[in-house]
Design an enzyme around this catalytic site. Sequence first.
Site, PDB file in Angstrom:
ATOM      1  N   GLY A 204       0.876   0.972   7.941  1.00  0.00           N
ATOM      2  CA  GLY A 204      -0.336   0.234   8.241  1.00  0.00           C
ATOM      3  C   GLY A 204      -0.042  -0.943   9.145  1.00  0.00           C
ATOM      4  O   GLY A 204       1.075  -1.447   9.184  1.00  0.00           O
TER       5      GLY A 204
ATOM      6  N   LEU B 166       0.217  -1.715  -0.175  1.00  0.00           N
ATOM      7  CA  LEU B 166      -0.001  -1.656   1.268  1.00  0.00           C
ATOM      8  C   LEU B 166      -1.334  -2.303   1.653  1.00  0.00           C
ATOM      9  O   LEU B 166      -1.397  -3.113   2.580  1.00  0.00           O
ATOM     10  CB  LEU B 166       0.035  -0.199   1.743  1.00  0.00           C
ATOM     11  CG  LEU B 166      -0.307   0.044   3.214  1.00  0.00           C
ATOM     12  CD1 LEU B 166       0.699  -0.631   4.132  1.00  0.00           C
ATOM     13  CD2 LEU B 166      -0.392   1.538   3.488  1.00  0.00           C
TER      14      LEU B 166
ATOM     15  N   HIS C 123      -1.175  -6.027   1.371  1.00  0.00           N
ATOM     16  CA  HIS C 123      -0.395  -6.588   2.481  1.00  0.00           C
ATOM     17  C   HIS C 123      -1.260  -6.712   3.734  1.00  0.00           C
ATOM     18  O   HIS C 123      -1.314  -7.774   4.366  1.00  0.00           O
ATOM     19  CB  HIS C 123       0.833  -5.703   2.747  1.00  0.00           C
ATOM     20  CG  HIS C 123       1.652  -6.151   3.910  1.00  0.00           C
ATOM     21  ND1 HIS C 123       2.836  -6.824   3.758  1.00  0.00           N
ATOM     22  CD2 HIS C 123       1.460  -6.036   5.242  1.00  0.00           C
ATOM     23  CE1 HIS C 123       3.340  -7.107   4.960  1.00  0.00           C
ATOM     24  NE2 HIS C 123       2.510  -6.633   5.881  1.00  0.00           N
ATOM     25  N   GLU C 124      -1.931  -5.615   4.104  1.00  0.00           N
ATOM     26  CA  GLU C 124      -2.755  -5.633   5.324  1.00  0.00           C
ATOM     27  C   GLU C 124      -3.951  -6.563   5.164  1.00  0.00           C
ATOM     28  O   GLU C 124      -4.309  -7.290   6.093  1.00  0.00           O
ATOM     29  CB  GLU C 124      -3.210  -4.218   5.691  1.00  0.00           C
ATOM     30  CG  GLU C 124      -2.086  -3.217   5.917  1.00  0.00           C
ATOM     31  CD  GLU C 124      -1.018  -3.650   6.914  1.00  0.00           C
ATOM     32  OE1 GLU C 124      -1.290  -4.496   7.794  1.00  0.00           O
ATOM     33  OE2 GLU C 124       0.111  -3.150   6.817  1.00  0.00           O
ATOM     34  N   TYR C 125      -4.560  -6.557   4.001  1.00  0.00           N
ATOM     35  CA  TYR C 125      -5.706  -7.438   3.725  1.00  0.00           C
ATOM     36  C   TYR C 125      -5.285  -8.901   3.870  1.00  0.00           C
ATOM     37  O   TYR C 125      -6.020  -9.713   4.446  1.00  0.00           O
ATOM     38  CB  TYR C 125      -6.238  -7.150   2.321  1.00  0.00           C
ATOM     39  CG  TYR C 125      -7.507  -7.884   1.976  1.00  0.00           C
ATOM     40  CD1 TYR C 125      -8.752  -7.338   2.266  1.00  0.00           C
ATOM     41  CD2 TYR C 125      -7.469  -9.117   1.335  1.00  0.00           C
ATOM     42  CE1 TYR C 125      -9.931  -8.002   1.940  1.00  0.00           C
ATOM     43  CE2 TYR C 125      -8.642  -9.787   1.009  1.00  0.00           C
ATOM     44  CZ  TYR C 125      -9.861  -9.227   1.312  1.00  0.00           C
ATOM     45  OH  TYR C 125     -11.022  -9.896   0.991  1.00  0.00           O
TER      46      TYR C 125
END
Length: 162
Positions: free
Chosen positions: A53, A134, A137-139
């Site tokens: 991502g 994941l 992390h991206e948020y």
Amino acid sequence: MKTTADILKLGDPRLYQICDPVLESELPLVQSWVRELQEAMLDIRQKYGFGRGIAAPQLGIMKRLFYLDLDRPYTIINPEIPWSSAEMFEVWDDCMSFPSLLVKVKRHQSLTLEYRDENWTKQTWKVENDLSELIQHEYDHLDGILCTMRAIDDKSFQYREF
């Protein structure tokens, strides 16, 4: 073509900014943004061998958007996490903005993600374990939070060579 070199690196002030929502009127731009995210992630995978991502601000696109490449591609627009489990787990996290650094963090075991997809359709996705990590992390990238800021303690860092 976006490459590893285009990904903002640790210390770049843009990585610490809160991103603006994607407006429905910007939907025509999303396709080109996602293409750039795909290109950069593919280059990271070829160079470093990891990457599931990538968040838009990592390319300096200061919008609430991230892209996942799992069993299929996912375009996540204006995500919200309305629920996350009380149960946590520890994991060594990595990031394309500092590929040689691993950071031990605690993440929620499971969560519910609400977002709009590339067609502006509302979606709800319940995830757990590594997928939950994941997405968190991206948020976090969309809120200007890096995993270095979530380190469990001052010994939760590890260098890795490629």
